[in-house]
Design an enzyme around this catalytic site. Structure first.
Site, short mmCIF file in Angstrom:
data_model
loop_
_atom_site.label_atom_id
_atom_site.label_comp_id
_atom_site.label_asym_id
_atom_site.label_seq_id
_atom_site.Cartn_x
_atom_site.Cartn_y
_atom_site.Cartn_z
N CYS A 132 0.83 -1.21 0.00
CA CYS A 132 0.00 0.00 0.00
C CYS A 132 0.86 1.25 0.00
CB CYS A 132 -0.93 0.00 1.20
SG CYS A 132 -2.01 1.45 1.29
N CYS A 135 -0.50 4.06 2.21
CA CYS A 135 -0.30 3.83 3.64
C CYS A 135 1.15 4.09 4.07
CB CYS A 135 -0.66 2.39 4.00
SG CYS A 135 -2.27 1.84 3.41
N ASP A 136 2.10 3.64 3.26
CA ASP A 136 3.49 3.57 3.70
C ASP A 136 4.47 4.46 2.94
OD1 ASP A 136 2.66 1.64 5.53
OD2 ASP A 136 3.01 0.00 4.12
#
Length: 315
Positions: A132, A135-136
């Protein structure tokens, strides 16, 4: 017979559990093989509102579970193998628990990111391997990263990662990309993106500190090559966890559950879907939690004898 059963314990399922438990609906939550969902594979979560300094993914999920338990939610470990929606109450065959009957059902079984299943990949998730970018990506500011994939999602995530990374290398096993022309052009016009096409990943290399490189095979020369990197993003798609439904509920062509727009209601009265099992666009913890809240409210209204549609009109 249960009033409401929730399948899945990611952000969507746990949020639904909190709301229903507070409404004294005594929800029963069935945990599958990965309690907590995909966030249990994540290290630090910095984009979930309310946590100024971030929170570890497993800790966030554990807190949400304890919050649901505090209000009376009951958790059971099992694996649903079959469902019967032919008449109410609905019946669930649960491996390890036998048969459960329920007046309402919330499906929050999520979607699993497809992995390459190569050495060093799974063990380094959260240590440089991610599925992701949204997300990261922030954790790779100023670093060199690889994104594996050739579709629209891979191109979109490659462009997104250039906001943080110093260089983004797209690795794809074919010489041509599967992405739409416009998505390819956007990526190719980005000066931070470079290309390693016609190369098949075979191993993630890592040291104690985390990922250091990706080993690939050059499909033209059949020779192995090593591409140094600080992080690897796998973007080869997701699979919604709906196989156990055996086609007994309406899904799209890729298996994501269809809901009536503006609700979490499926084509089966009293069956609701929330989280990534019905969302192939956003796939964020906060959006999943939001639809979990919606599913709980929809289910509560249904159990009280009111139509979800009547409720939306009254609002």
């Amino acid at each position: 017979m249960e009033k409401v059963v929730i399948l899945g314990t990611g952000p969507a399922g746990l949020t639904a559990a909190i709301y229903l438990a507070r409404a004294n609906m005594k929800p029963v939550i069935i945990e599958g093989s990965q309690p907590g969902g995909q966030l249990t594979l994540t290290t630090e979560v910095e984009n979930f509102p309310g946590f100024v300094s971030g929170i570890m993914g497993p800790e966030l999920m554990d807190n949400m579970r304890k919050q649901a338990e505090r209000f009376g939610a009951v958790f059971k470990r099992g694996w649903v193998t079959n469902v019967d929606f032919s008449k109410r109450p609905y019946k669930l065959q649960v491996e390890g628990l036998g048969e459960l009957e329920t007046e309402a059902l919330i499906l929050s079984t999520g979607a699993s990111a497809k992995l390459l299943n190569i050495p060093g990949e799974r063990v380094n998730i959260g240590r440089g391997v991610s599925t992701c970018a949204t997300c990261d990506g922030f954790f790779f500011r100023g670093k060199k990263v690889i994104i594996i994939g050739g579709g629209d999602s891979a191109m979109e995530e490659a462009n997104f990662l250039t906001k943080f990374a110093s260089e983004v290398i797209v690795v794809h096993r074919r010489s041509e990309l599967r992405a739409s022309k416009i998505m390819q052009e956007r990526a190719k016009d980005n000066p931070k993106i470079s290309w390693q096409l016609n190369k098949t990943p075979i191993e993630v290399l890592a040291e104690e500190k985390g990922v250091t490189a990706l080993k690939v095979v050059n499909n033209e020369t059949n020779k192995e090559e090593v591409i140094p990197t600080d992080g690897i993003f796998v973007a080869i798609g997701h699979t919604p966890n709906t196989a156990f439904l055996n086609g007994k509920i309406d899904t799209d062509e890729t298996g994501y559950i269809k809901v009536i727009p503006g609700t979490t209601e499926t084509n089966i009265p009293g069956v609701f879907a929330c989280g990534d099992v019905g969302d192939k666009k956003y796939r964020q913890a906060i959006t999943a939690a939001g639809t979990g809240c919606m599913a709980a409210l929809d289910a509560e209204r249904y159990l009280e004898g009111s139509s979800v549609h009547d409720w939306s009109v009254s609002l």
